[in-house]
Write an enzyme that holds these catalytic residues in place. Structure first.
Site, PDB file in Angstrom:
ATOM      1  N   HIS A  76      35.651  31.793  45.028  1.00 45.01           N
ATOM      2  CA  HIS A  76      36.498  32.554  44.101  1.00 45.01           C
ATOM      3  C   HIS A  76      37.811  31.810  43.886  1.00 45.01           C
ATOM      4  O   HIS A  76      38.316  31.129  44.783  1.00 45.01           O
ATOM      5  CB  HIS A  76      36.771  33.950  44.665  1.00 45.01           C
ATOM      6  CG  HIS A  76      37.365  34.884  43.656  1.00 45.01           C
ATOM      7  ND1 HIS A  76      36.663  35.321  42.559  1.00 45.01           N
ATOM      8  CD2 HIS A  76      38.593  35.431  43.568  1.00 45.01           C
ATOM      9  CE1 HIS A  76      37.443  36.121  41.837  1.00 45.01           C
ATOM     10  NE2 HIS A  76      38.617  36.197  42.432  1.00 45.01           N
ATOM     11  N   HIS A 120      43.092  36.915  38.050  1.00 46.07           N
ATOM     12  CA  HIS A 120      41.746  36.359  38.204  1.00 46.07           C
ATOM     13  C   HIS A 120      40.747  37.277  37.520  1.00 46.07           C
ATOM     14  O   HIS A 120      41.091  38.378  37.099  1.00 46.07           O
ATOM     15  CB  HIS A 120      41.400  36.199  39.687  1.00 46.07           C
ATOM     16  CG  HIS A 120      41.386  37.486  40.449  1.00 46.07           C
ATOM     17  ND1 HIS A 120      40.334  37.869  41.243  1.00 46.07           N
ATOM     18  CD2 HIS A 120      42.287  38.489  40.541  1.00 46.07           C
ATOM     19  CE1 HIS A 120      40.595  39.034  41.805  1.00 46.07           C
ATOM     20  NE2 HIS A 120      41.781  39.432  41.396  1.00 46.07           N
ATOM     21  N   CYS A 173      35.305  34.067  37.499  1.00 44.32           N
ATOM     22  CA  CYS A 173      36.611  33.616  37.979  1.00 44.32           C
ATOM     23  C   CYS A 173      36.944  32.186  37.550  1.00 44.32           C
ATOM     24  O   CYS A 173      38.016  31.925  36.997  1.00 44.32           O
ATOM     25  CB  CYS A 173      36.721  33.771  39.493  1.00 44.32           C
ATOM     26  SG  CYS A 173      35.560  32.757  40.449  1.00 44.32           S
TER      27      CYS A 173
END
Length: 168
Positions: free
Chosen positions: A123, A139, A69
């Protein structure tokens, strides 16, 4: 074709001027033009990110062979000479904090890691679309690689932490 290349180069230059504080141009006599320049830079960033859909997830990855990510976010922003660390937690300390109602495309959106009980950021994604009650982001996810998701999905809604603006 020349016009397309010229527009792309111009958008990139305008993006850099806005990002690196060229206030003489960014705050010209026509503030609507400065806003339009920023918008074009953000549109270019989102368009660039979109070109990487379906590239697989790779732990620690930061290239077209595979992204994690933060590697994906770092890669996208580096195309405009915005250097970010390769860690979602470290990226969450950059830029300006933005409240959810003020979110806009190009902002980074941060989440807790696998456990919604852990407060640690694990994340990150790039917001691509915002309307009242709707936030879509791109993402690199463990399942599916580079893809779009919605903040309203239970998984992400439970893990949402913050939004940061790297492009003003």
């Amino acid at each position: 074709m020349f016009l397309t290349i010229q527009r792309t180069v111009l958008s990139g230059l305008l993006f850099c001027a806005v990002i690196f504080g060229n206030h003489a141009n960014a705050q010209s006599k026509n503030p609507q033009q400065a806003d339009a320049d920023t918008l074009n830079a953000i549109e270019s960033l989102v368009s660039f990110a979109n070109k990487h859909l379906h590239i697989p997830y790779r732990s620690g990855g930061s290239s077209k062979k595979g992204f994690d990510c933060s590697g994906f976010v770092r890669y996208c922003f580096s195309q405009w000479d915005i250097l970010l660390p390769h860690s979602s937690e470290a990226q969450s300390e950059k830029g300006e904090i933005v409240e959810l109602p003020e979110a806009r495309p190009g902002d980074l959106i941060f989440f807790k890691g696998h456990s919604s009980k852990n407060s640690r950021i694990g994340h990150v994604g790039i917001i691509t679309d915002v309307t009242p009650g709707y936030v879509r982001f791109i993402h690199s996810a463990w399942k599916g690689g580079v893809r779009y998701d919605l903040l309203s999905a239970d998984y992400y809604k439970k893990r949402f932490v913050a939004i940061r603006r790297m492009i003003d």
